[in-house]
Design a protein around this motif. Structure first.
Motif, mmCIF file in Angstrom:
data_model
loop_
_atom_site.group_PDB
_atom_site.id
_atom_site.type_symbol
_atom_site.label_atom_id
_atom_site.label_comp_id
_atom_site.label_asym_id
_atom_site.label_seq_id
_atom_site.Cartn_x
_atom_site.Cartn_y
_atom_site.Cartn_z
ATOM 1 N N THR A 137 0.868 -1.263 0.108
ATOM 2 C CA THR A 137 0.032 0.147 0.109
ATOM 3 C C THR A 137 1.063 1.135 -0.048
ATOM 4 N N GLY A 139 2.862 4.481 0.957
ATOM 5 C CA GLY A 139 3.240 5.208 2.211
ATOM 6 C C GLY A 139 3.800 6.356 2.266
ATOM 7 N N ARG A 143 0.872 8.918 0.596
ATOM 8 C CA ARG A 143 -0.583 8.594 1.186
ATOM 9 C C ARG A 143 -1.413 9.746 1.578
#
Length: 205
Positions: A137, A139, A143
């Motif tokens: 995902t 980071g 994000r």
């Protein structure tokens, strides 16, 4: 003529994979044989005279197993920690080392999650689909600029999956496939010829 053509193609299907496999193995053995410089000079001369092939493979395996055994105990972990801290203090070298170590830790660690899931995505434009692999995902500051749930995805090229693109897509745009990473890689490398599940899956498609 039709029979000759059929025999010729059948011969290619047998010889080409075998020849490429032998060539790759020969290249790997030849490359690993370069590690023989680790041996004493007298041994190197004797091996050069007798042309012993493949000993580099055994030597490389022995070195890897030895380093792994040392790194697995308490003292070895402390030594590796000190060495790691020392390398990270060297300008330029620390940047390269840190990047490579992060990638290797992700790929080879037993607890790593890289390339564990194959997904189907639209790439490179809507309406065109390809297979990709979830790497994690987003980071860091990335994000903060993405609204919603995103996944980091690696899109490999065909037939050489070592090259590709890293993109971030919404989780809803990634369709998880019920196939292993190995099956997905074979499908990509073969350009769709080797169907996951074998001929039975192709017959029911």
């Amino acid at each position: 003529m039709l029979a000759l053509r059929k025999w010729f193609l059948s011969g290619l299907l047998v010889i080409v994979p075998l020849a490429i496999t032998l060539w790759v193995l020969d290249w790997i053995i030849g490359t690993l044989d370069q590690t023989l410089w680790l041996l004493p000079t007298d041994w190197q001369q004797w091996l050069a005279q007798h042309r012993v092939r493949g000993l580099g493979v055994l030597l490389t395996l022995a070195v890897l197993l030895g380093v792994g055994a040392v790194a697995s105990n308490f003292i070895g972990k402390r030594l590796l920690g000190w060495g790691d801290a020392l390398v990270r203090r060297i300008p330029v070298v620390r940047s390269i080392y840190s990047s490579v170590k992060q990638v290797s830790d992700t790929l080879f660690s037993e607890s790593g999650n890289a390339f564990r899931t194959a997904v189907l995505i639209e790439w490179p434009r809507p309406g065109v689909w390809t297979i990709a692999f979830v790497t994690g995902t987003p980071g860091g500051d990335v994000r903060n600029h993405l609204q919603g749930e995103y996944l980091g995805v690696y899109v490999p090229t065909t037939p050489n999956p070592t090259g590709g693109y890293f993109v971030m897509l919404r989780r809803t745009d990634c369709i998880e496939l019920k196939m292993s990473v190995d099956e997905a890689l074979k499908y990509i490398v073969s350009m769709g010829v080797v169907v996951p599940g074998g001929p039975e899956a192709l017959a029911h498609a």
